[in-house]
Design a protein around this motif. Structure first.
Motif, PDB file in Angstrom:
ATOM      1  N   ALA A  30      42.730  54.834  80.435  1.00  0.00           N
ATOM      2  CA  ALA A  30      41.754  54.748  79.437  1.00  0.00           C
ATOM      3  C   ALA A  30      40.723  53.896  79.765  1.00  0.00           C
ATOM      4  N   ALA A  31      40.202  54.191  81.042  1.00  0.00           N
ATOM      5  CA  ALA A  31      39.042  53.442  81.555  1.00  0.00           C
ATOM      6  C   ALA A  31      37.945  54.040  82.170  1.00  0.00           C
ATOM      7  N   VAL A  32      36.777  53.563  82.484  1.00  0.00           N
ATOM      8  CA  VAL A  32      35.418  54.175  83.082  1.00  0.00           C
ATOM      9  C   VAL A  32      35.140  53.136  84.199  1.00  0.00           C
ATOM     10  N   SER A  33      34.582  53.802  85.177  1.00  0.00           N
ATOM     11  CA  SER A  33      34.058  53.076  86.308  1.00  0.00           C
ATOM     12  C   SER A  33      32.691  52.960  86.420  1.00  0.00           C
ATOM     13  N   PHE A  34      32.171  51.808  86.634  1.00  0.00           N
ATOM     14  CA  PHE A  34      30.832  51.509  86.787  1.00  0.00           C
ATOM     15  C   PHE A  34      30.293  51.325  88.276  1.00  0.00           C
ATOM     16  N   ALA A  35      29.202  51.630  88.605  1.00  0.00           N
ATOM     17  CA  ALA A  35      28.536  51.222  89.956  1.00  0.00           C
ATOM     18  C   ALA A  35      27.179  50.854  89.790  1.00  0.00           C
ATOM     19  N   PHE A  36      26.699  49.578  89.680  1.00  0.00           N
ATOM     20  CA  PHE A  36      25.409  49.053  89.434  1.00  0.00           C
ATOM     21  C   PHE A  36      24.823  48.847  90.540  1.00  0.00           C
ATOM     22  N   ASN A  37      23.378  48.664  90.317  1.00  0.00           N
ATOM     23  CA  ASN A  37      22.335  48.047  91.316  1.00  0.00           C
ATOM     24  C   ASN A  37      22.580  46.679  91.560  1.00  0.00           C
TER      25      ASN A  37
END
Length: 446
Positions: A292-299
């Motif tokens: 139950a998770a999401v992955s982020f990729a940021f600047n």
């Protein structure tokens, strides 16, 4: 004929021979009758009786095959209902899970994650049963024998004449047809940056703004149990005081918390908050252990966009950014995919209290749907049982009637056969005697 003696012609012998031929034909006919048990063995024996007999044989043979058809239909229904009972058992377990997950105030989303994993497993098991329940190589629970799902009815020929049929439907039992399938999240859309809230400790005149949390990539983690719906990520950060020459305070620390929106508008935490720093470029938030998770990729410039007032000191900032998780619902089995249900589905969403409560209603409807189908097939099975009994009785009566038409009276035939044998033996004896007449003429010439 005048009496006399001839050498080239013996009328007495000819008469005896003719009678013997007649008797011999009778013996052959009676032998055939006794060997077959039938008084009518071909059309020459009795044209009318032969025609009636052949019609009766045709009907009797058709009825015997119709019995086999009805028995095969019964076996097909028994196979279907046996599997439907297994599906019902799974639906009952699903109902227990949804009931447990629908409690509020006692369970977190992470607590429900384990229930969601089991719900997903049960959904896949229902589809496995749907695909594995076969009769003569056909997936009979996939919907191909139901007009409701674009298939055709199963039709059994249960009589010897055209139109003597029994038709029935076998409803599909895959999770989509039963209405107990969820929609797995495969992507995201609608990311909206919220307004940052600065603590009063920074400055009462601090300029409000927003942290640029907009990710370059946002997606559910691999094997995620998250389903389509509304989510948000909450950022809570700490800012250091503005330096003598700087125009903004530096982010010293922060956390990201994934939240899911219940249908009643309440935001619930998913897992624990995850610590981030100013240099963080990617992070997974939520309950990664359950999926139950999401992955982020940021600047890399993620946190350098909030301008603080000149008088700003250290303080905190909070911001909530909303987004949606999207996916495509799996489809039921159709003729385009050989009536095979999907082998990778998710169950109804029970990650929130309200979605779990909604799941209870859907599961109840599915249980009623399967039960009604079992009732229908049970009625057809009872009808087939009565049909088989009637067909056997009719076939037996036809065979009996046919026997009265062509069957031989063996006592009578045996008596006639014995009489013919006596006549044949007498004829042979008489023929031997009349053949002596030419020899008597030769004695006169001598």
């Amino acid at each position: 004929m005048s009496s006399g003696f001839w050498i080239n012609f013996n009328p007495s012998a000819n008469n005896v021979l003719s009678n013997m031929n007649t008797v011999n034909n009778q013996i052959q006919q009676e032998s055939q009758v006794m060997s077959t048990g039938n008084s009518v063995n071909n059309a020459a024996d009795n044209p009318a009786a032969y025609a009636i007999s052949q019609n009766m044989i045709m009907n009797s043979n058709g009825l015997n095959v119709a019995v086999q058809n009805a028995q095969q239909g019964t076996a097909m229904i028994q196979t279907a209902t046996g599997a439907q009972q297994q599906v019902l058992g799974i639906l009952q377990t699903m109902n227990q899970l949804a009931t447990q997950a629908s409690q509020s105030g006692t369970q977190t989303v992470s607590d429900r994650a384990g229930l969601q994993l089991e719900m997903n497993s049960l959904a896949n098991e229902i589809n496995s049963i749907t695909n594995q329940t076969q009769y003569n190589g056909l997936n009979i629970l996939s919907g191909q024998f139901s007009t409701a799902t674009g298939g055709q009815t199963a039709t059994l020929q249960v009589g010897s004449d055209q139109g003597q049929t029994i038709s029935f439907n076998i409803s599909a039992t895959d999770v989509n047809s039963l209405g107990v399938a969820g929609i797995a999240a495969t992507g995201s859309t609608g990311y909206a940056t919220g307004t940052a809230t600065l603590s009063a400790g920074i400055s009462s005149t601090a300029a409000s703004g927003s942290i640029a949390l907009t990710p370059t990539n946002l997606a559910p983690v691999s094997n995620s149990i998250l389903e389509t719906g509304s989510y948000q990520v909450v950022f809570n950060g700490n800012y250091a005081a503005k330096g003598a020459t700087s125009t903004v305070g530096a982010l010293s620390s922060g956390t990201l918390q994934l939240q899911i929106k219940d249908s009643n508008g309440t935001w619930e935490n998913v897992g624990n908050a995850v610590a981030v720093t100013a240099g963080t470029t990617s992070v997974t938030v939520g309950d990664a252990a359950s999926g139950a998770a999401v992955s982020f990729a940021f600047n890399t410039t993620t946190y350098a966009t909030t301008t603080l007032a000149t008088a700003g000191g250290s303080g905190t900032i909070s911001q909530s950014d909303s987004f949606s998780l999207t996916g495509t619902a799996t489809t039921s089995g159709t003729d385009t995919n050989n009536w095979t249900a999907s082998t990778n589905v998710v169950g109804l969403n029970v990650l929130t209290q309200s979605s779990a409560a909604n799941a209870i209603t859907k599961i109840h409807n599915a249980i009623s749907q399967v039960t009604a189908q079992e009732e229908q097939l049970g009625a057809v099975q009872n009808r087939l049982s009565a049909t088989i009994s009637d067909l056997n009785n009719t076939s037996s009566n036809l065979s009996s009637a046919n026997q009265t038409i062509i069957g031989a009276n063996m006592a009578k035939e045996q008596s006639q056969f014995a009489q013919s044998q006596v006549l044949e033996q007498a004829g042979i004896s008489v023929l031997s005697q009349v053949n002596q007449q030419p020899a008597m003429i030769l004695k006169l010439l001598g």
